[in-house]
Design a protein around this motif. Structure first.
Motif, PDB file in Angstrom:
ATOM      1  N   LEU A  80       0.820  -1.213   0.000  1.00 34.01           N
ATOM      2  CA  LEU A  80       0.000   0.000   0.000  1.00 34.01           C
ATOM      3  C   LEU A  80       0.854   1.263   0.000  1.00 34.01           C
ATOM      4  O   LEU A  80       0.502   2.271  -0.633  1.00 34.01           O
ATOM      5  CB  LEU A  80      -0.936  -0.008   1.204  1.00 34.01           C
ATOM      6  CG  LEU A  80      -2.074  -1.033   1.151  1.00 34.01           C
ATOM      7  CD1 LEU A  80      -2.778  -1.127   2.501  1.00 34.01           C
ATOM      8  CD2 LEU A  80      -3.074  -0.689   0.058  1.00 34.01           C
ATOM      9  N   PHE A  83       2.110   1.683  -3.523  1.00 32.13           N
ATOM     10  CA  PHE A  83       0.947   2.039  -4.338  1.00 32.13           C
ATOM     11  C   PHE A  83       0.632   3.532  -4.193  1.00 32.13           C
ATOM     12  O   PHE A  83       0.446   4.247  -5.199  1.00 32.13           O
ATOM     13  CB  PHE A  83      -0.249   1.193  -3.896  1.00 32.13           C
ATOM     14  CG  PHE A  83      -1.472   1.305  -4.759  1.00 32.13           C
ATOM     15  CD1 PHE A  83      -2.306   2.418  -4.680  1.00 32.13           C
ATOM     16  CD2 PHE A  83      -1.813   0.299  -5.644  1.00 32.13           C
ATOM     17  CE1 PHE A  83      -3.443   2.527  -5.463  1.00 32.13           C
ATOM     18  CE2 PHE A  83      -2.951   0.392  -6.435  1.00 32.13           C
ATOM     19  CZ  PHE A  83      -3.771   1.500  -6.349  1.00 32.13           C
ATOM     20  N   GLU A  84       0.567   4.018  -2.961  1.00 31.93           N
ATOM     21  CA  GLU A  84       0.183   5.420  -2.737  1.00 31.93           C
ATOM     22  C   GLU A  84       1.248   6.401  -3.216  1.00 31.93           C
ATOM     23  O   GLU A  84       0.923   7.492  -3.699  1.00 31.93           O
ATOM     24  CB  GLU A  84      -0.145   5.637  -1.260  1.00 31.93           C
ATOM     25  CG  GLU A  84      -1.442   4.944  -0.842  1.00 31.93           C
ATOM     26  CD  GLU A  84      -1.988   5.443   0.477  1.00 31.93           C
ATOM     27  OE1 GLU A  84      -1.382   6.366   1.075  1.00 31.93           O
ATOM     28  OE2 GLU A  84      -3.033   4.920   0.915  1.00 31.93           O
ATOM     29  N   GLU A  87       0.784   6.606  -6.950  1.00 28.15           N
ATOM     30  CA  GLU A  87      -0.380   7.454  -7.209  1.00 28.15           C
ATOM     31  C   GLU A  87      -0.015   8.923  -7.069  1.00 28.15           C
ATOM     32  O   GLU A  87      -0.410   9.770  -7.883  1.00 28.15           O
ATOM     33  CB  GLU A  87      -1.501   7.122  -6.219  1.00 28.15           C
ATOM     34  CG  GLU A  87      -2.487   6.102  -6.699  1.00 28.15           C
ATOM     35  CD  GLU A  87      -3.712   6.031  -5.819  1.00 28.15           C
ATOM     36  OE1 GLU A  87      -4.776   5.652  -6.331  1.00 28.15           O
ATOM     37  OE2 GLU A  87      -3.622   6.337  -4.611  1.00 28.15           O
ATOM     38  N   SER A  95      -2.511  -1.447  -9.544  1.00 31.60           N
ATOM     39  CA  SER A  95      -3.131  -2.533  -8.787  1.00 31.60           C
ATOM     40  C   SER A  95      -2.041  -3.342  -8.104  1.00 31.60           C
ATOM     41  O   SER A  95      -0.853  -3.225  -8.432  1.00 31.60           O
ATOM     42  CB  SER A  95      -3.972  -3.441  -9.695  1.00 31.60           C
ATOM     43  OG  SER A  95      -3.165  -4.025 -10.702  1.00 31.60           O
ATOM     44  N   GLU A 186      -8.291  -2.245   2.536  1.00 29.17           N
ATOM     45  CA  GLU A 186      -7.653  -1.388   1.536  1.00 29.17           C
ATOM     46  C   GLU A 186      -6.809  -2.207   0.570  1.00 29.17           C
ATOM     47  O   GLU A 186      -6.798  -1.960  -0.641  1.00 29.17           O
ATOM     48  CB  GLU A 186      -6.777  -0.336   2.228  1.00 29.17           C
ATOM     49  CG  GLU A 186      -7.568   0.735   2.946  1.00 29.17           C
ATOM     50  CD  GLU A 186      -6.671   1.692   3.723  1.00 29.17           C
ATOM     51  OE1 GLU A 186      -5.552   1.960   3.253  1.00 29.17           O
ATOM     52  OE2 GLU A 186      -7.092   2.146   4.800  1.00 29.17           O
ATOM     53  N   TYR A 187      -6.092  -3.178   1.103  1.00 30.65           N
ATOM     54  CA  TYR A 187      -5.259  -4.045   0.271  1.00 30.65           C
ATOM     55  C   TYR A 187      -6.135  -4.831  -0.711  1.00 30.65           C
ATOM     56  O   TYR A 187      -5.847  -4.898  -1.917  1.00 30.65           O
ATOM     57  CB  TYR A 187      -4.459  -4.982   1.170  1.00 30.65           C
ATOM     58  CG  TYR A 187      -3.655  -6.040   0.447  1.00 30.65           C
ATOM     59  CD1 TYR A 187      -2.367  -5.772  -0.020  1.00 30.65           C
ATOM     60  CD2 TYR A 187      -4.173  -7.317   0.242  1.00 30.65           C
ATOM     61  CE1 TYR A 187      -1.629  -6.743  -0.677  1.00 30.65           C
ATOM     62  CE2 TYR A 187      -3.439  -8.294  -0.404  1.00 30.65           C
ATOM     63  CZ  TYR A 187      -2.165  -8.001  -0.870  1.00 30.65           C
ATOM     64  OH  TYR A 187      -1.444  -8.960  -1.517  1.00 30.65           O
ATOM     65  N   GLN A 189      -9.074  -4.130  -1.806  1.00 31.29           N
ATOM     66  CA  GLN A 189      -9.723  -3.253  -2.778  1.00 31.29           C
ATOM     67  C   GLN A 189      -8.822  -2.973  -3.973  1.00 31.29           C
ATOM     68  O   GLN A 189      -9.300  -2.699  -5.086  1.00 31.29           O
ATOM     69  CB  GLN A 189     -10.118  -1.941  -2.076  1.00 31.29           C
ATOM     70  CG  GLN A 189     -11.018  -1.024  -2.879  1.00 31.29           C
ATOM     71  CD  GLN A 189     -10.223  -0.061  -3.760  1.00 31.29           C
ATOM     72  OE1 GLN A 189      -9.104   0.321  -3.429  1.00 31.29           O
ATOM     73  NE2 GLN A 189     -10.824   0.350  -4.862  1.00 31.29           N
ATOM     74  N   LYS A 190      -7.518  -3.097  -3.778  1.00 28.04           N
ATOM     75  CA  LYS A 190      -6.551  -2.798  -4.837  1.00 28.04           C
ATOM     76  C   LYS A 190      -6.026  -4.052  -5.557  1.00 28.04           C
ATOM     77  O   LYS A 190      -5.156  -3.961  -6.419  1.00 28.04           O
ATOM     78  CB  LYS A 190      -5.386  -2.006  -4.254  1.00 28.04           C
ATOM     79  CG  LYS A 190      -5.795  -0.609  -3.769  1.00 28.04           C
ATOM     80  CD  LYS A 190      -4.685   0.085  -3.017  1.00 28.04           C
ATOM     81  CE  LYS A 190      -5.028   1.541  -2.722  1.00 28.04           C
ATOM     82  NZ  LYS A 190      -6.263   1.718  -1.951  1.00 28.04           N
TER      83      LYS A 190
END
Length: 242
Positions: A80, A83-84, A87, A95, A186-187, A189-190
């Motif tokens: 995460l 990932f962030e 982003e 993903s 959260e994990y 969802q991605k």
């Protein structure tokens, strides 16, 4: 955190394991190399990285009050965090390909390898990260991409490393506070291909269709099979074909 920068090494995970075994550090240690000659990924895969163009580093992180059966939350937190940051840098269609590859579209941009350090109990983890930043040609990894390829811009490696460290500790704080359910949600969802019919292959080469639904608290992938049966798989038990 202590940061050690090397001109070259075989594998930052291997170097860091030897380093911490000799010194038994009380603080977190990050080893970053300009050139990684034998980078390793999941299932022993080779990691291609041109010297000086990507981030190849490993972190020794002491773990306190986290049981071994909850160690996968470190994988979730690290995934995460990366990932962030991506982003934040403007990348799209991101993903997490279970358990811990980061994809941009259908191409791999980051690989994570986490190894436990167990001395009577889970003492620490070594987190290896290979992030493609400024490399634009890949000869041995045709499905690879980089931040530069995705955005059309080149980035300073140290600036991205600083962002990753800050974001990683943000997620570590959530583990310490016991925010497990939200991290897991959260994990999930991605997750790449979640809730979509996908083709998998078992170790014998047999292919089957299933739908990724979630992950277990210990990190196994929960797949809904054709007969509506839900089954948990670990990393060695299946490969997602895409």
């Amino acid at each position: 955190m202590k940061i050690v920068k090397l001109n070259a090494t075989t594998s930052t995970n291997s170097y860091l394991r030897s380093y911490t075994k000799e010194l038994n550090p009380d603080t977190d240690v990050l080893v970053w190399t300009v050139e990684q000659r034998s980078g390793r990924g999941q299932r022993g895969a080779f990691w291609e990285a041109q010297p000086g163009k990507n981030l190849t580093f490993s972190v020794f992180k002491r773990i306190e009050a986290l049981s071994l059966d909850r160690s996968f939350y470190i994988t979730m937190a690290t995934s995460l965090a990366v990932f962030e940051v991506l982003e934040q840098l403007g990348l799209q269609q991101l993903s997490v390909k279970w358990p811990n590859d980061i994809l941009a579209g259908r191409s791999k941009i980051c690989g994570i390898l986490i190894e436990s350090v167990i001395r009577k109990d889970l003492t620490a983890v070594i987190i290896g990260i290979g992030l493609n930043v400024n490399q634009v040609q890949f000869s041995r990894a045709p499905r690879a991409t980089s931040i530069a390829l995705e955005t059309g811009r080149y980035f300073d490696l140290e600036e991205i490393l600083d962002l990753l460290i800050q974001k990683f500790y943000t997620f570590v704080a959530r583990i310490v506070s016991g925010d497990f359910e939200a991290l897991k949600a959260e994990y999930e969802q991605k997750l790449f291909r979640r809730d979509k019919a996908s083709t998998f292959e078992d170790p014998s080469g047999n292919r089957f269709t299933g739908i990724i639904k979630e992950v277990s608290k210990t990190g196994k992938l929960i797949v809904q099979l054709e007969d509506e049966l839900y089954k948990a798989f670990d990393l060695k038990e299946l490969k997602l074909l895409y």
